[in-house]
Design a protein around this motif. Structure first.
Motif, mmCIF file in Angstrom:
data_model
loop_
_atom_site.group_PDB
_atom_site.id
_atom_site.type_symbol
_atom_site.label_atom_id
_atom_site.label_comp_id
_atom_site.label_asym_id
_atom_site.label_seq_id
_atom_site.Cartn_x
_atom_site.Cartn_y
_atom_site.Cartn_z
ATOM 1 N N GLU A 46 -26.699 16.812 -60.116
ATOM 2 C CA GLU A 46 -25.245 16.873 -60.011
ATOM 3 C C GLU A 46 -24.877 17.829 -58.873
ATOM 4 N N PRO A 47 -23.675 17.689 -58.295
ATOM 5 C CA PRO A 47 -23.269 18.607 -57.229
ATOM 6 C C PRO A 47 -23.186 20.045 -57.735
ATOM 7 N N GLY A 48 -23.346 20.993 -56.827
ATOM 8 C CA GLY A 48 -23.178 22.391 -57.186
ATOM 9 C C GLY A 48 -21.717 22.801 -57.160
ATOM 10 N N SER A 49 -21.462 24.027 -57.585
ATOM 11 C CA SER A 49 -20.100 24.562 -57.629
ATOM 12 C C SER A 49 -19.902 25.597 -56.528
ATOM 13 N N ALA A 50 -18.872 25.383 -55.737
ATOM 14 C CA ALA A 50 -18.582 26.255 -54.592
ATOM 15 C C ALA A 50 -17.347 27.106 -54.861
ATOM 16 N N MET A 51 -17.213 28.169 -54.090
ATOM 17 C CA MET A 51 -15.954 28.912 -54.010
ATOM 18 C C MET A 51 -15.522 28.891 -52.546
ATOM 19 N N HIS A 52 -14.867 27.811 -52.138
ATOM 20 C CA HIS A 52 -14.387 27.722 -50.761
ATOM 21 C C HIS A 52 -13.336 28.802 -50.523
ATOM 22 N N ILE A 53 -13.381 29.421 -49.349
ATOM 23 C CA ILE A 53 -12.449 30.497 -49.005
ATOM 24 C C ILE A 53 -11.702 30.127 -47.736
ATOM 25 N N HIS A 54 -10.383 30.024 -47.818
ATOM 26 C CA HIS A 54 -9.541 29.776 -46.644
ATOM 27 C C HIS A 54 -9.069 31.128 -46.096
ATOM 28 N N HIS A 55 -9.139 31.281 -44.765
ATOM 29 C CA HIS A 55 -8.752 32.545 -44.137
ATOM 30 C C HIS A 55 -7.723 32.307 -43.032
ATOM 31 N N SER A 56 -6.762 33.200 -42.978
ATOM 32 C CA SER A 56 -5.931 33.359 -41.781
ATOM 33 C C SER A 56 -5.682 34.851 -41.611
ATOM 34 N N VAL A 57 -5.130 35.237 -40.468
ATOM 35 C CA VAL A 57 -4.906 36.650 -40.175
ATOM 36 C C VAL A 57 -3.497 36.805 -39.608
ATOM 37 N N ILE A 58 -2.751 37.748 -40.169
ATOM 38 C CA ILE A 58 -1.362 37.984 -39.759
ATOM 39 C C ILE A 58 -1.280 39.239 -38.896
ATOM 40 N N ASP A 59 -0.501 39.161 -37.830
ATOM 41 C CA ASP A 59 -0.156 40.341 -37.036
ATOM 42 C C ASP A 59 0.918 41.101 -37.805
ATOM 43 N N LYS A 60 0.606 42.318 -38.241
ATOM 44 C CA LYS A 60 1.542 43.053 -39.103
ATOM 45 C C LYS A 60 2.845 43.386 -38.388
ATOM 46 N N ALA A 61 2.780 43.567 -37.084
ATOM 47 C CA ALA A 61 3.988 43.944 -36.337
ATOM 48 C C ALA A 61 4.974 42.792 -36.237
ATOM 49 N N THR A 62 4.452 41.578 -36.109
ATOM 50 C CA THR A 62 5.336 40.426 -35.896
ATOM 51 C C THR A 62 5.429 39.499 -37.111
ATOM 52 N N GLY A 63 4.448 39.617 -38.026
ATOM 53 C CA GLY A 63 4.414 38.707 -39.163
ATOM 54 C C GLY A 63 3.896 37.328 -38.821
ATOM 55 N N GLN A 64 3.357 37.165 -37.611
ATOM 56 C CA GLN A 64 2.893 35.852 -37.156
ATOM 57 C C GLN A 64 1.388 35.689 -37.374
ATOM 58 N N ASN A 65 0.976 34.467 -37.619
ATOM 59 C CA ASN A 65 -0.428 34.108 -37.741
ATOM 60 C C ASN A 65 -1.083 34.219 -36.365
ATOM 61 N N ILE A 66 -2.105 35.068 -36.230
ATOM 62 C CA ILE A 66 -2.694 35.286 -34.906
ATOM 63 C C ILE A 66 -3.548 34.100 -34.454
#
Length: 453
Positions: free
Chosen positions: A257-277
């Motif tokens: 049977e297939p295994g079990s994963a913990m996929h992790i989605h990442h993004s990073v925000i510029d704290k000064a502008t609030g924008q996704n870098i």
């Protein structure tokens, strides 16, 4: 401090849960290296009179089999750590017979410094490096697990659970609503428990394995999401036990049977502008986006020991079997270890599909973010985007725990990000677990070698 005083510091769902009820007990808990909840429980009145608690630092030297590892640099006197409650983590334990609250505690030495081997502190250390550069990571984890029939004899194979139809759960039914309905009472309890605990679920679906479930969480702060996975794993086990089955987060519990994963989605925000870098104002991808991927490709082999922390973890990495074994990257390509999902520009993100669900969520998220961080600060370029079936590419990750630990032990740059003392303790614990496994003779060996060699 009275019970009322600390409840005022807790999230709103705590007061709602305790409305017109008398709190009986508080569980003061931490996550050890395996992600197991350790700590102590006490009467609520006693908890309200104390500001901190103690546990020996040796809890981070304990293996999954209960043995104690020594990295040669640890204090054999087992001095106490100081545990201080993080009231923002307070939540119900709704499966208990009385009215009980759980609170995750932060761990310090007796001089007030954060314990570097505590998994929650490892993650906070990585986030501090991002913070120093004006960045704020955002993650969204996906949890996969199996509901299985009770298995009280470890020598017997694990079986799928019995569904409401009276038949065992069937495999190859991904996204089937009727398959989820087969164990609907367990899912209902998971929803009810989550509501009482103030935990938000984005969705639940049937995965490809027999009795395999995927649960998606919303995106947010890495520590908060790791706390939630820590809570969820305990809660889901309790929900399953109510219905005469087990929930397991083992990476590969059932053969074929297939295994079990913990996929992790990442993004990073510029704290000064609030924008996704990862995106420019016009929606196109930035160099930072490519550098983050480059860091993951360069450094992830060195942290596989944290993303796949047990000998069983590597049984999940099977070519053409729902678990990437490469570090290629591609857009909307589930054969790659690093996938860029379809999204609006502001939600541009990178999905790490390598981590197994048997990981400690604090350590897996910390390791994944550490790789991206080194890519950003060192401006590492990735390989060209992979556009075909990445299962045809070369393996990009170690295929057993010993090899993974060898890479981790040699990765000084990653160790500096996570903390060298943590790396030393973690390696010692995992090598002891490997040695314990090698002492066990498996049914396969008895079947094929006993009379044939």
């Amino acid at each position: 401090m009275s019970t009322h005083d600390w409840v005022e510091k807790a999230p709103d769902h705590v007061a709602a849960y305790l409305s017109e009820r008398r709190l009986d007990e508080v569980e003061c808990i931490v996550a050890d290296l395996s992600g197991i909840a350790r700590g102590k429980a006490m009467p609520a009145a006693k908890f309200a009179t104390q500001t901190h608690f103690y546990l020996p630092n040796s809890i981070f030297q304990q293996t999954i089999t209960g043995e104690w590892a020594d990295d040669g640099d640890s204090d054999f006197l087992e001095p106490d750590m100081v545990l201080k409650p993080d009231f923002s983590t307070a939540c119900a334990a709704p499966w208990t017979a009385d009215w009980t609250m759980q609170i995750i505690h932060d761990m310090f030495d007796q001089q007030g410094e954060p314990m570097p081997v505590a998994p929650r502190n490892v993650l906070k250390r990585v986030l501090g490096l991002y913070e120093a550069r004006g960045w704020k990571p955002v993650v969204a984890p996906e949890m996969e697990f199996y509901l299985v029939a009770r298995n009280v004899d470890p020598s017997k194979p694990v079986e799928p659970p019995m569904g409401r139809s009276g038949r065992r759960a069937a495999a190859r039914q991904a996204y089937s609503m009727s398959a989820v309905d087969e164990y609907g009472p367990v899912i209902d309890d998971i929803y009810d428990f989550a509501e009482a605990m103030g935990l938000e679920i984005d969705g639940i679906l049937q995965e490809g394995g027999a009795g395999q479930v995927e649960m998606n969480l919303r995106h947010g702060d890495p520590v908060k999401l790791a706390d939630e996975i820590f809570y969820f794993k305990r809660m889901i086990r309790e929900a399953a036990l109510r219905h005469d089955c087990y929930a397991t987060f083992m990476a590969k519990p059932i053969q074929d049977e297939p295994g079990s994963a913990m996929h992790i989605h990442h993004s990073v925000i510029d704290k000064a502008t609030g924008q996704n870098i990862f995106v420019k104002d016009d929606g196109t991808e930035t160099q930072e986006f490519l550098h983050f991927i480059g860091g993951m490709q360069r450094h992830m082999p060195s942290v596989i020991a944290l993303l796949a922390p047990y000998v069983n973890s590597y049984r999940r990495y099977v070519r053409d079997f729902a678990a990437p074994i490469n570090l290629e990257w591609g857009r909307d390509n589930r054969t790659t270890g690093l996938r860029v999902p379809v999204s609006e520009p502001a939600a541009k993100r990178v999905e790490n599909r390598i981590a197994g669900m048997d990981c400690n969520p604090y350590l897996a998220i910390a390791a994944s973010l550490a790789c991206g961080y080194l890519g950003l600060v060192n401006k590492l370029d990735p390989a060209a985007q992979f556009t075909g079936d990445a299962y045809d590419s070369a393996d990009g990750i170690p295929r057993d725990l010993t090899s993974a630990l060898d890479l981790f032990e040699a990765a000084t740059e990653i160790q500096e990000v996570l903390h060298p003392h943590f790396a030393s303790i973690y390696t010692a614990v995992k090598r002891m677990e490997v040695n314990a496994f090698l002492q066990v003779i498996s049914p396969w060996e008895r079947e094929h070698l006993l009379l044939n060699v």
